[in-house]
Design a protein around this motif. Structure first.
Motif, PDB file in Angstrom:
ATOM      1  N   PHE A  36      35.101  37.884  45.096  1.00  0.00           N
ATOM      2  CA  PHE A  36      35.687  39.027  44.036  1.00  0.00           C
ATOM      3  C   PHE A  36      36.282  40.579  44.921  1.00  0.00           C
ATOM      4  O   PHE A  36      35.225  40.642  45.975  1.00  0.00           O
ATOM      5  CB  PHE A  36      34.726  39.607  42.874  1.00  0.00           C
ATOM      6  N   LEU A  63      36.848  44.752  44.381  1.00  0.00           N
ATOM      7  CA  LEU A  63      36.647  46.007  42.699  1.00  0.00           C
ATOM      8  C   LEU A  63      37.322  47.132  43.751  1.00  0.00           C
ATOM      9  O   LEU A  63      36.554  47.326  44.726  1.00  0.00           O
ATOM     10  CB  LEU A  63      35.700  46.366  42.269  1.00  0.00           C
ATOM     11  N   GLU A 113      40.645  48.305  39.696  1.00  0.00           N
ATOM     12  CA  GLU A 113      41.111  47.122  39.750  1.00  0.00           C
ATOM     13  C   GLU A 113      40.519  46.009  40.149  1.00  0.00           C
ATOM     14  O   GLU A 113      39.705  46.385  41.100  1.00  0.00           O
ATOM     15  CB  GLU A 113      42.614  47.018  40.676  1.00  0.00           C
ATOM     16  N   LEU A 114      40.259  44.927  39.557  1.00  0.00           N
ATOM     17  CA  LEU A 114      39.372  44.152  39.329  1.00  0.00           C
ATOM     18  C   LEU A 114      40.481  42.836  40.163  1.00  0.00           C
ATOM     19  O   LEU A 114      41.206  42.465  39.383  1.00  0.00           O
ATOM     20  CB  LEU A 114      38.331  43.979  38.323  1.00  0.00           C
ATOM     21  N   GLN A 115      39.418  41.385  41.020  1.00  0.00           N
ATOM     22  CA  GLN A 115      40.172  40.354  41.788  1.00  0.00           C
ATOM     23  C   GLN A 115      39.511  39.918  41.681  1.00  0.00           C
ATOM     24  O   GLN A 115      37.948  39.951  42.187  1.00  0.00           O
ATOM     25  CB  GLN A 115      41.350  40.816  43.234  1.00  0.00           C
ATOM     26  N   GLN A 127      44.674  39.299  39.745  1.00  0.00           N
ATOM     27  CA  GLN A 127      44.290  40.753  40.358  1.00  0.00           C
ATOM     28  C   GLN A 127      44.367  41.612  39.088  1.00  0.00           C
ATOM     29  O   GLN A 127      45.213  41.617  38.081  1.00  0.00           O
ATOM     30  CB  GLN A 127      44.512  41.126  41.112  1.00  0.00           C
ATOM     31  N   LEU A 183      32.824  45.482  33.833  1.00  0.00           N
ATOM     32  CA  LEU A 183      33.351  44.413  34.211  1.00  0.00           C
ATOM     33  C   LEU A 183      34.406  42.603  33.752  1.00  0.00           C
ATOM     34  O   LEU A 183      32.911  41.744  33.827  1.00  0.00           O
ATOM     35  CB  LEU A 183      33.153  44.625  35.894  1.00  0.00           C
ATOM     36  N   VAL A 195      34.567  40.048  34.458  1.00  0.00           N
ATOM     37  CA  VAL A 195      34.417  39.372  35.996  1.00  0.00           C
ATOM     38  C   VAL A 195      34.047  37.620  35.033  1.00  0.00           C
ATOM     39  O   VAL A 195      35.975  36.585  35.106  1.00  0.00           O
ATOM     40  CB  VAL A 195      32.920  39.011  36.426  1.00  0.00           C
TER      41      VAL A 195
END
Length: 296
Positions: free
Chosen positions: A124, A126, A138-140, A202, A212, A214
């Motif tokens: 991941f 962030l 942004e979270l990937q 993303q 988040l 996830v």
């Protein structure tokens, strides 16, 4: 003996008179909690140096701001507090602050049929930024799965038909003979090619998002793809996985479209990008597809 104050070289004026886009630290090791799991993250933290006459920033203040995350659940309020600390500790020096965390979330996943289970790591990232325009987070995450080529499957079926016609030319065959033939190496004369594939997802978090997403992101992606890679397996699990692959043929274009439709349903996303890579077992190159929504 009188103690003298320690010199602060960063507070001295510079002769270069040039602002800098980003100054900070990269690769700080930090233990955090994400998705109820203990994670050792690699952290980059920094601010802009907008005061062109200032010699430098206060690195130690950034480091201490990042320590707020130690052993704490990583969520949006915690990230915002760190960014606020960075800017408040650099008043009149900096107008923007950024925070990036990278790591791998370990999640326990059950087998398809047997009572076994095992752990999978999900990489991941962030990325968070605060400036005069507001906050952007942004979270990937990366999800690994298996993909079986529809074209290869069709070609394999044709070869099986041809072999059947060769082994049983112009004759009526009984059920037991066909059943035995299907269970032999002559019966399955060809198999389609599959490959370990990766989806990189993303998300730009929507305003008001606190946690988040996830787990929601990973679970929804694996459900959409249908064939996530497994951990501990018995033969029954391997057979169930073979069945899932056979019933779930997909090109990289299919995978990207499935994920696009799924991510559109996530309320935590205000925008997203999808990239899928099928590491082909037929070719020396990869098959890639990308898609995005509301990304600019």
């Amino acid at each position: 003996m009188n103690e003298q104050p320690l010199p602060d070289i960063a507070a001295q004026a510079t002769h270069h008179d040039l602002p800098l886009d980003w100054v900070g630290m990269a690769g700080i090791a930090l233990p955090i909690r994400l998705a109820d799991a203990a994670v050792t993250a690699s952290v980059d933290i920094g601010v802009s140096l907008d005061d062109a006459g200032a010699r430098g920033i206060h690195m130690s203040r950034l480091y201490l701001a990042a320590q707020r995350l130690v052993h704490q659940p990583l969520n949006v309020p915690a990230v915002l507090q760190v960014l606020d600390d960075c800017l408040s500790s650099h008043q009149e020096l900096s107008d923007s602050a950024t925070l990036t965390l990278r790591g791998e979330v370990p999640l326990k996943r059950p087998a398809l049929v047997s009572p076994l289970s095992g752990w999978k790591g999900y990489p991941f990232e962030l990325h968070a930024r605060q400036d005069g325009r507001g906050v952007n987070i942004e979270l990937q995450v990366e999800v690994s799965y298996s993909s079986t080529c529809p074209c290869s499957a069709a070609l394999a079926r044709q070869l099986i038909q041809q072999r059947f016609a060769w082994d049983f030319p112009d004759q009526q065959v009984d059920y037991s003979s066909v059943l035995d033939w299907l269970g032999s190496t002559q019966g399955i004369v060809a198999t389609p090619h599959s490959q370990r594939s990766t989806a990189t997802l993303q998300l730009r978090l929507a305003p008001g998002c606190v946690d988040l997403p996830v787990l929601a992101l990973i679970d929804s992606a694996e459900q959409a793809l249908g064939t996530p890679v497994q951990t501990a397996v018995k033969r029954a699990d391997e057979q169930a996985f073979a069945l899932a692959n056979g019933q779930n043929l997909m090109f990289c274009e299919d995978a990207a479209r499935r994920l696009h439709r799924t991510l559109r349903q996530l309320p935590q996303a205000s925008a997203f990008r999808v990239r899928v890579v099928h590491a082909e077992s037929l070719h020396a190159h990869d098959a890639v597809a990308e898609s995005s929504w509301n990304w600019c």
